[in-house]
Design a protein around this motif. Structure first.
Motif, PDB file in Angstrom:
ATOM      1  N   GLU A   1      25.480 -19.735  -4.486  1.00 17.33           N
ATOM      2  CA  GLU A   1      26.239 -21.013  -4.620  1.00 17.33           C
ATOM      3  C   GLU A   1      26.077 -21.750  -5.967  1.00 17.33           C
ATOM      4  O   GLU A   1      27.065 -22.385  -6.699  1.00 17.33           O
ATOM      5  CB  GLU A   1      25.786 -21.788  -3.633  1.00 17.33           C
ATOM      6  CG  GLU A   1      26.011 -21.397  -2.226  1.00 17.33           C
ATOM      7  CD  GLU A   1      27.244 -20.689  -1.687  1.00 17.33           C
ATOM      8  OE1 GLU A   1      28.213 -21.132  -2.229  1.00 17.33           O
ATOM      9  OE2 GLU A   1      27.259 -19.567  -0.887  1.00 17.33           O
TER      10      GLU A   1
ATOM     11  N   GLU B   1      26.881 -26.048  -2.529  1.00 12.37           N
ATOM     12  CA  GLU B   1      28.084 -25.091  -2.172  1.00 12.37           C
ATOM     13  C   GLU B   1      29.155 -26.313  -1.761  1.00 12.37           C
ATOM     14  O   GLU B   1      30.384 -25.922  -2.138  1.00 12.37           O
ATOM     15  CB  GLU B   1      27.652 -24.499  -0.851  1.00 12.37           C
ATOM     16  CG  GLU B   1      28.899 -23.574  -0.226  1.00 12.37           C
ATOM     17  CD  GLU B   1      28.584 -22.896   1.089  1.00 12.37           C
ATOM     18  OE1 GLU B   1      29.487 -22.015   1.422  1.00 12.37           O
ATOM     19  OE2 GLU B   1      27.459 -23.134   1.384  1.00 12.37           O
TER      20      GLU B   1
ATOM     21  N   HIS C   1      27.723 -13.707   1.091  1.00 10.73           N
ATOM     22  CA  HIS C   1      27.356 -14.698  -0.061  1.00 10.73           C
ATOM     23  C   HIS C   1      27.423 -13.926  -1.183  1.00 10.73           C
ATOM     24  O   HIS C   1      27.889 -14.295  -2.461  1.00 10.73           O
ATOM     25  CB  HIS C   1      26.102 -15.259   0.264  1.00 10.73           C
ATOM     26  CG  HIS C   1      26.303 -16.524   1.189  1.00 10.73           C
ATOM     27  ND1 HIS C   1      25.768 -16.290   2.563  1.00 10.73           N
ATOM     28  CD2 HIS C   1      26.437 -17.771   1.105  1.00 10.73           C
ATOM     29  CE1 HIS C   1      26.022 -17.410   3.310  1.00 10.73           C
ATOM     30  NE2 HIS C   1      26.356 -18.165   2.412  1.00 10.73           N
TER      31      HIS C   1
END
Length: 418
Positions: free
Chosen positions: A334, A267, A398
């Motif tokens: 991510e 990330e 997310h």
């Protein structure tokens, strides 16, 4: 990679994003007290009515971002849900710091908005800022801090008020954390945890996006500080990213110092890629890809079962986190963003190959074809360990952020493909 392959990925990602949005629109809205339920079982049933401020803020932000930037989500029900969520946050999330101290945001609220728990960190405030700033963008709210309201569902925090809270967060992080209620204990070593500069860099990008040179200058020093703090986590002569280092950027002793979090590093990698793209900084781009994207993938990928480990110990000891070998949804999200962004910027085929490998694992393990949305917690072997769709840490963030960003990047790649 052929355009047909890219198109196939985009269509699957687009479908998953639509399904994910539909799931949360259907099951998460509390039409009685406002805000969102986030503890949601596999089939959409609410199993706990507590409301976590991180997830409330994230859901407001995500709804607003989709509404503002994707035409198919420019729907009244999404905007109204975002407004209602913002009103709930503004009315209930902020709690008194006590003794004349600054306001904080609670970590957890009851269904009707009573504060239940306050953390001695800045993350509730950070997601509150993200939500309110993005909400101000979709409502055109510039000066509403001077207005009064009788209907709290339309009470929306202005971008100016979000910036004022941002100043408080900066003070806590860079000047004095004592008002967070965290006294320095005798045995404590001051630590640079990568989560803090990452979060602040995310907020800088939020508050400056599309707002011109003045905003960029206002937060320019903070952005540079965040980047340098993140770069301190490159350790072991450039061979590892460690989650915690000293304030001077040195490795810490013990388990805390040896800890690796591949998802966090990935990330951070795409955060740095965004900065390098904005600043046309090729050196930062190389560092972001080589150190924060490739290294955590190489160290964190389970070569036997596939997928990314949650935690690792850089010296190969068993991490003390009991869930270290589980495969969680968010590190894979991510990784998808990081590799596709890295490829989009460089067009290096090996980066797209990495994306493909992460994509195949992710889409064959996490999505629930029967009930919608994604499972979040798998065993090391890739079997579903916990079948709920939302909990205290997994909400509407997310998964949709990853799908949203990847769809847009694939749009760009296909529009510019030969």
């Amino acid at each position: 990679m052929s355009a047909v392959k890219l198109e196939g990925w985009r269509e699957r990602i687009r479908k998953e994003l639509d399904n994910t949005v539909d799931f949360w629109l259907k099951y998460s809205h509390d039409t009685t007290h406002g805000g969102f339920f986030t503890c949601i079982g596999r089939d959409g049933k609410v199993y706990d009515e507590l409301k976590y401020v991180w997830l409330q803020g994230r859901q407001v932000w995500m709804y607003c971002r989709l509404y503002r930037t994707m035409e198919r989500f420019h729907k009244p029900e999404i905007l109204e849900a975002a407004k209602a969520g913002g009103a709930f946050l503004r009315k209930f999330a902020r709690v008194s710091g006590g003794s004349g101290g600054p306001w904080k945001c609670a970590f957890c609220l009851t269904r009707d908005g009573k504060a239940l728990k306050v953390q001695r960190t800045v993350f509730s405030e950070c997601f509150y800022i993200m939500a309110m700033d993005e909400l101000s963008r979709v409502t055109g709210d510039k000066d509403m801090q001077s207005r009064s309201y009788t209907n709290h569902s339309r009470s929306i925090l202005s971008s100016l008020e979000a910036e004022q809270m941002m100043e408080q967060v900066i003070y806590w992080v860079r000047v004095d954390s004592s008002s967070l209620g965290r006294p320095q204990l005798p045995g404590e070593v001051p630590t640079n945890s990568m989560a803090v500069p990452m979060m602040l860099l995310c907020l800088v990008q939020q508050l400056t996006e599309g707002r011109g040179q003045e905003a960029a200058q206002k937060y320019g020093d903070l952005a540079s500080w965040c980047v340098q703090q993140i770069l301190q986590h490159i350790q072991r002569d450039g061979t590892a990213i460690l989650e915690n280092v000293s304030l001077e950027g040195a490795e810490l002793p013990g388990c805390q110092g040896r800890l690796q979090n591949p998802g966090h590093a990935l990330e951070a990698g795409w955060f740095l890629l965004q900065v390098s793209g904005e600043q046309q900084d090729e050196e930062l781009q190389r560092t972001a890809i080589n150190k924060f994207v490739e290294l955590p993938y190489q160290d964190g990928w389970d070569k036997e079962h596939g997928g990314l480990f949650y935690f690792l110990d850089v010296d190969g000891h068993c991490p003390t986190q009991l869930e270290w070998n589980m495969k969680l949804w968010w590190p894979h999200c991510e990784a998808l963003i990081a590799f596709l962004m890295a490829y989009n910027q460089t067009k290096k085929p090996q980066l797209l190959e990495r994306f493909s490998q992460v994509y195949e694992y992710t889409f064959s393990h996490f999505p629930d074809a029967k009930s919608g949305e994604w499972f979040g917690y798998l065993t090391q072997e890739g079997k579903v360990a916990l079948d709920f769709k939302g909990g205290p840490f997994k909400g509407f963030f997310h998964v949709p952020r990853c799908l949203y960003m990847c769809e847009r990047m694939l749009d760009d790649l296909l529009a510019n493909s030969d």
